[in-house]
Motif scaffolding. Sequence first.
Motif, mmCIF file in Angstrom:
data_model
loop_
_atom_site.group_PDB
_atom_site.id
_atom_site.type_symbol
_atom_site.label_atom_id
_atom_site.label_comp_id
_atom_site.label_asym_id
_atom_site.label_seq_id
_atom_site.Cartn_x
_atom_site.Cartn_y
_atom_site.Cartn_z
ATOM 1 N N ALA A 25 -7.403 -0.408 -3.312
ATOM 2 C CA ALA A 25 -8.406 -1.455 -3.122
ATOM 3 C C ALA A 25 -7.739 -2.802 -3.369
ATOM 4 N N LEU A 75 -14.230 -4.073 -3.997
ATOM 5 C CA LEU A 75 -14.028 -3.193 -2.852
ATOM 6 C C LEU A 75 -14.375 -3.952 -1.577
ATOM 7 N N LEU A 107 -8.491 -2.342 2.375
ATOM 8 C CA LEU A 107 -8.696 -0.994 1.867
ATOM 9 C C LEU A 107 -7.712 -0.035 2.536
ATOM 10 N N ALA A 124 -15.426 4.482 -0.862
ATOM 11 C CA ALA A 124 -14.642 4.514 -2.092
ATOM 12 C C ALA A 124 -15.339 5.318 -3.179
ATOM 13 N N ASP A 170 -17.730 0.334 2.928
ATOM 14 C CA ASP A 170 -16.514 0.369 2.135
ATOM 15 C C ASP A 170 -16.782 0.876 0.720
ATOM 16 N N GLN A 229 0.822 -1.207 0.000
ATOM 17 C CA GLN A 229 0.000 0.000 0.000
ATOM 18 C C GLN A 229 0.857 1.258 0.000
ATOM 19 N N LEU A 249 -6.083 6.091 -2.978
ATOM 20 C CA LEU A 249 -6.982 5.007 -2.580
ATOM 21 C C LEU A 249 -6.436 3.695 -3.130
#
Length: 231
Positions: free
Chosen positions: A119, A153, A158, A183, A179, A107, A117
């Motif tokens: 996913a 998602l 996340l 998003a 979630d 991430q 963001l």
Amino acid sequence: MIGEIDRVVVVVPARNEERLLPRCLTALERAVSRIDIPVRVQLVLDACTDGSARIASAAEVLTVSERNVGAARRRGFEHAGAGCDGRTWFATTDADSEVEDSWLSSQLEYARRGFELVAGVVAVRQWGAHSAQARRIYEREYRNHGPDGHGHLHGAALGFRADAYWGIGGFRALRTGEDVDLAGRLLAAGARIAWAEDVRVTTSARRRGRAPHGFAEHLRRLGRDEPQEVS
């Protein structure tokens, strides 16, 4: 500098997860050990009546009575991430799930590349509670990617930059779909999303989940909905 991150906050909501929570926290410990910036793991015990609090020594613990996964995630970020800016990365997973060792490091690599963001993807652990057809349909559908990426998602996989999160007001108090809602609002605000197949989580395949109309119900429905072949 855009993408520079110097702190991570991970929020994990839990509702009576005494049995699965140790594996979740152990997996998070391994993921945290792979990165070299401070990480706060914020466990949110939501109306728990089991022994979850006794086994939560690896995380900061916040006790709430929301009975709502969206509200629990929201409370966790308000408690642990208040005042955080674009140099902080927020992530969230579920108490019945185990992140891979590279879950956070991957991430952060996306964050450094300018994504707001991330996913990730979810694999199911121990299909014994569901029919063979549920597994077959799930795995077939999960592999059907759109032109821009996998398109899934999950609150269990996340991540998002703190300033982007605060800019759209954070998680809403939704019992299911918090979630997807978050998003969607981030994307509407212009966030750049990474559909990250290297941000992976393994989750339980129990038949009765904590969220109404959530992942467990989705798996049960797949076991009922497979069309019959016509000869």
